[in-house]
Design a protein around this motif. Structure first.
Motif, PDB file in Angstrom:
ATOM      1  N   ASP A 152       9.263   7.306 -11.851  1.00  0.00           N
ATOM      2  CA  ASP A 152       8.355   7.979 -12.447  1.00  0.00           C
ATOM      3  C   ASP A 152       8.215   7.666 -14.018  1.00  0.00           C
ATOM      4  O   ASP A 152       7.225   7.843 -14.855  1.00  0.00           O
ATOM      5  N   ASP A 153       9.512   7.327 -14.384  1.00  0.00           N
ATOM      6  CA  ASP A 153       9.609   7.057 -15.909  1.00  0.00           C
ATOM      7  C   ASP A 153       9.507   5.844 -16.288  1.00  0.00           C
ATOM      8  O   ASP A 153       9.837   5.392 -17.479  1.00  0.00           O
ATOM      9  N   GLU A 154       9.518   4.738 -15.437  1.00  0.00           N
ATOM     10  CA  GLU A 154       9.338   3.287 -15.921  1.00  0.00           C
ATOM     11  C   GLU A 154       8.960   2.467 -14.735  1.00  0.00           C
ATOM     12  O   GLU A 154       8.745   2.694 -13.667  1.00  0.00           O
ATOM     13  N   ASP A 155       8.237   1.310 -15.296  1.00  0.00           N
ATOM     14  CA  ASP A 155       7.617   0.269 -14.611  1.00  0.00           C
ATOM     15  C   ASP A 155       8.983  -0.754 -13.862  1.00  0.00           C
ATOM     16  O   ASP A 155       9.706  -1.015 -14.755  1.00  0.00           O
ATOM     17  N   THR A 168       8.258  -7.542  -5.917  1.00  0.00           N
ATOM     18  CA  THR A 168       7.305  -6.560  -5.449  1.00  0.00           C
ATOM     19  C   THR A 168       7.179  -5.795  -6.940  1.00  0.00           C
ATOM     20  O   THR A 168       8.237  -5.451  -7.694  1.00  0.00           O
ATOM     21  N   VAL A 169       5.935  -5.713  -7.282  1.00  0.00           N
ATOM     22  CA  VAL A 169       5.926  -5.180  -8.814  1.00  0.00           C
ATOM     23  C   VAL A 169       5.423  -3.710  -8.510  1.00  0.00           C
ATOM     24  O   VAL A 169       4.387  -3.455  -7.863  1.00  0.00           O
ATOM     25  N   LEU A 170       6.243  -2.828  -9.234  1.00  0.00           N
ATOM     26  CA  LEU A 170       6.231  -1.408  -9.025  1.00  0.00           C
ATOM     27  C   LEU A 170       5.821  -0.796 -10.441  1.00  0.00           C
ATOM     28  O   LEU A 170       6.474  -0.272 -11.180  1.00  0.00           O
ATOM     29  N   ASN A 171       4.451  -1.134 -10.907  1.00  0.00           N
ATOM     30  CA  ASN A 171       3.851  -0.449 -12.038  1.00  0.00           C
ATOM     31  C   ASN A 171       3.495   0.953 -11.495  1.00  0.00           C
ATOM     32  O   ASN A 171       2.693   1.076 -10.709  1.00  0.00           O
ATOM     33  N   ARG A 172       3.707   1.849 -12.561  1.00  0.00           N
ATOM     34  CA  ARG A 172       3.136   3.209 -12.299  1.00  0.00           C
ATOM     35  C   ARG A 172       1.658   3.002 -12.531  1.00  0.00           C
ATOM     36  O   ARG A 172       1.278   2.206 -13.484  1.00  0.00           O
ATOM     37  N   ASN A 173       0.852   3.877 -11.947  1.00  0.00           N
ATOM     38  CA  ASN A 173      -0.624   3.718 -11.988  1.00  0.00           C
ATOM     39  C   ASN A 173      -1.176   2.495 -11.846  1.00  0.00           C
ATOM     40  O   ASN A 173      -2.237   2.151 -12.097  1.00  0.00           O
ATOM     41  N   GLN A 174      -0.765   1.922 -10.701  1.00  0.00           N
ATOM     42  CA  GLN A 174      -1.073   0.616 -10.470  1.00  0.00           C
ATOM     43  C   GLN A 174      -0.692   0.244  -8.723  1.00  0.00           C
ATOM     44  O   GLN A 174       0.313   0.580  -8.642  1.00  0.00           O
TER      45      GLN A 174
END
Ligand code: ADP
Ligand code: MG
Length: 362
Positions: A152-155, A168-174
């Motif tokens: 929750d606190d970092e991409d 695997t790209v784990l961006n918040r809000n994407q």
């Protein structure tokens, strides 16, 4: 799980809580027995022709091997087969061709046999449903990566260093994104085998002692695959020893074998770092899985190129890098049995999300 590196069958016993908690209870890697290994090596690495009777026999024998490794793991863990809900079996990829006129991917290892020998419901053939919806059929571990490595606190970005590398790209809000970056252990293994008759470059020591040949690196980086936009996936069909040799023949002064190994290591991290900068520019942490997570030379090169991004083995997050992929297929099997989709269309390019695989009831 057995990947194209042919280093062995990774078997993981995984427990999933109702609230999404995931725990690898027991795990082991078992080498593929000879002459199975030699036959797979000839087909996958040397692109030797494979007659139908050989294909059928390999499919059957691999099914038996997978069943036996699963039963061995249960014996070691002291757990009865009746306690296991299902086996998720990826099978052995012997050809992956997602972009031709007739796209297909072929995994073998008869799941009927796995279910019959173990008495455990088996889920297999995960990739082809995604392809039937126009997807690449790969990578498939991205949904699992998102489920266990997101924060929750970092991409973040998850990097798998198998025969091929994928992120695997784990961006918040994407939405989750991911794709195969290019060759990793596939070429490092093939080159050291040809020159030192070793199966792999332990800790990347041979590569670390060489020097990068800039002209060779530039030529390798010019491959069309690296520029192509995702969704994309690749394999040893493209990034083979023949591909490398073709480029070496074009050089006026060929580098010595150790410098070629160094250049291959640099190629591996340069393509990954470029993809991370382009598609995961906001990430703060790169979580590394796959056998390449043990290659300290690769990790040092990656840390240098990605700075200030923190590069860490998945071990720091409670899952050994050797069993992330195997655990991913346990997770995919649980999705299939629950009637939930397993693919991520933003990753594979499939027209829609879909339930993956076929169920072979015990
Ligand atoms: N200690 C190590 N040092 C360097 N490379 C390693 C080490 N351990 C494993 N590897 C590499 O990891 C590969 C296996 O990785 P894996 O993730 O199983 O790939 P695949 O999915 O293709 O089977 C080996 O072939 C080897 O190249
Ligand atoms: Mg492997």
């Amino acid at each position: 799980m057995s990947g194209t590196s042919l280093d062995g069958v990774d078997t993981a016993l995984v427990e999933f809580d109702a609230d999404g908690g995931t725990r690898v209870v027991a795990a082991q890697t078992t080498p593929l027995p000879e002459p199975l290994h030699a036959q797979m090596h000839a087909i996958i690495n040397e692109h030797k022709p494979c007659e139908l009777p050989q294909l059928g026999a390999l499919d059957m024998q691999l099914g038996t091997v997978y069943a036996e490794t699963a039963l061995q793991l249960l014996t070691h863990a002291g757990i009865d087969a009746s306690a296991v809900t299902a086996i998720g079996c990826h099978g052995q990829t012997i050809h992956h061709a997602p972009d031709g006129e007739h796209p297909f991917t072929l995994q073998i290892g008869d799941a009927n046999r796995i279910a019959a020998i173990t008495g455990i419901t088996t889920v297999a053939d995960f990739r082809r449903r995604d392809m039937a919806f126009g997807g690449q059929g790969a990578p498939l571990a991205c949904g699992f990566h998102a489920a266990i490595f997101s924060a929750d606190d970092e991409d973040r970005v998850v990097l798998n260093l198998g025969g091929i590398s994928n992120i695997t790209v784990l961006n918040r809000n994407q939405e989750v994104r991911g794709f195969d970056c290019g060759p990793a252990n596939a070429l490092l293994d093939a080159w050291i085998k040809q020159h030192n008759n070793a199966t792999y470059d332990k800790e990347g020591a041979w590569a670390a002692g060489g020097a990068v040949d800039q002209e060779l690196l530039t030529r390798l980086l010019a491959d069309e695959y690296f520029e192509r936009s995702p969704p994309k996936s690749t394999g040893k069909e493209h990034f083979s020893l023949g591909w490398l040799t073709g480029h070496l023949l074009n050089l006026a002064i060929p580098p010595n074998p150790q410098d070629v190994q160094s250049t291959l290591a640099e190629l591996t991290v340069t393509t990954i770092a470029a993809d991370i900068r382009r598609y995961a520019g906001s990430c703060r942490r790169c979580i590394v899985a796959g056998g390449g997570a043990h290659n300290s030379d690769l990790l040092e090169r990656l840390t240098r190129q990605l700075e200030p991004v923190v590069v860490q083995s998945s071990e720091h997050f409670g899952v050994s890098p050797d069993f992330v992929e195997a655990a991913a297929f346990a997770w995919l099997a649980s999705r299939t049995l629950a009637g939930e989709p397993g693919n991520v269309p933003t990753v594979t390019g499939a027209q829609r999300s879909t339930i993956l695989g076929a169920i072979y009831r015990a």
